[in-house]
Scaffold this motif. Structure first.
Motif, PDB file in Angstrom:
ATOM      1  N   PHE A 193       0.815  -1.211   0.000  1.00 28.17           N
ATOM      2  CA  PHE A 193       0.000   0.000   0.000  1.00 28.17           C
ATOM      3  C   PHE A 193       0.852   1.267   0.000  1.00 28.17           C
ATOM      4  N   GLU A 197       3.239   0.939  -3.401  1.00 28.37           N
ATOM      5  CA  GLU A 197       2.015   1.501  -3.980  1.00 28.37           C
ATOM      6  C   GLU A 197       1.469   0.639  -5.120  1.00 28.37           C
ATOM      7  N   ILE A 199      -1.031  -1.640  -4.454  1.00 29.56           N
ATOM      8  CA  ILE A 199      -2.412  -1.962  -4.106  1.00 29.56           C
ATOM      9  C   ILE A 199      -3.188  -0.649  -3.992  1.00 29.56           C
ATOM     10  N   SER A 200      -4.343  -0.608  -4.608  1.00 30.63           N
ATOM     11  CA  SER A 200      -5.206   0.570  -4.549  1.00 30.63           C
ATOM     12  C   SER A 200      -6.642   0.100  -4.346  1.00 30.63           C
TER      13      SER A 200
END
Length: 251
Positions: A193, A197, A199-200
């Motif tokens: 996350f 970055e 995973i959204s």
């Protein structure tokens, strides 16, 4: 970048993604050694780095199914032996993952896996019932597994080798691995996350749409595992692990 809208995803991408989730379900149900195929399919569907984040929530969902089904077989002493080393490897993987040459990583890992599989095969042929007890075995396997799970979601081969070496019966093998990877995969979430970055909220919505593939794969895998013998299970894991290592090298 992940595709901005689900309407933009091609039929080929959906086919690869559902194929990957079906394989994740099979793997978590106990058909170990084929997980490399889900990594390959997802990389083809969404890109190599982006797919690492796409896969983690799917793995966690499948881990939850496996924990619920196989929980009574879990051998916690083996989890505690290898878990701290996997956490160490995971942290190493967070920092080296961005700059590590992918081809170098794949070739090196494949060679290590194949050599270890041959060692396990030789060990099985000796018919010895002894298991490795030195701390160096769990620490080396666990650290490498931690690095590979963070960099490419490819720790399954090393965990297979560890649990086979411990000579765990079929269901104990699956139940113990289920808890180990549920813990590790949850720990990977914040790094995907906030650091990588990958995973959204958009990728999570796609994960939910792919959930049926995991369900079908898991229940198909459970039915298969019920009918195979212990001896065949060990041979199957060794063969699939070796084939998976070759696929990693060639991908």
């Amino acid at each position: 970048m992940l595709l901005s809208m689900t309407s933009e995803i091609t039929p080929t991408t959906w086919f690869l993604a559902y194929g990957a989730t079906f394989i994740i379900g099979l793997s978590k149900a106990g058909i170990k050694g084929i997980a490399v195929l889900n990594v390959t399919f997802m990389a083809l569907a969404f890109g190599a780095k982006e797919s690492t984040g796409m896969v983690v929530p799917l793995l966690i969902l499948a881990d939850i199914f496996a924990v619920i089904y196989y929980n009574r077989y879990t051998q916690w002493n083996y989890v505690f032996k290898v878990l701290p080393w996997m956490v160490l490897g995971l942290l190493i993987g967070v920092f080296i993952g961005k700059d590590l040459p992918e081809k170098f990583f794949k070739i090196g890992m494949s060679i290590i896996i194949i050599i270890t599989v041959f060692m396990m095969y030789w060990w099985d042929r000796k018919k010895t019932k002894s298991v490795p007890t030195h701390w160096a075995f769990a620490s080396s396997i666990g650290t490498v597994a931690g690095i590979t799970t963070m960099v490419g979601n490819l720790a399954g081969a090393f965990s297979n080798i560890y649990f086979l070496a411990m000579r765990l019966p079929k269901n104990h093998f699956i139940g113990t691995a289920a808890w180990l990877f549920l813990i590790i995969n949850i720990m990977k979430l914040p790094f995907h996350f906030f650091v990588w970055e990958t995973i959204s909220f958009q990728s999570l919505s796609l994960n939910l749409m792919l959930l049926p593939g995991i369900l079908f794969g898991f229940f198909a895998g459970v039915r298969f595992i019920k009918v195979i013998k212990e001896a065949f299970f060990r041979k199957m894991i060794l063969v699939l692990t070796a084939v998976g290592a070759i696929l990693i090298m060639l991908s």
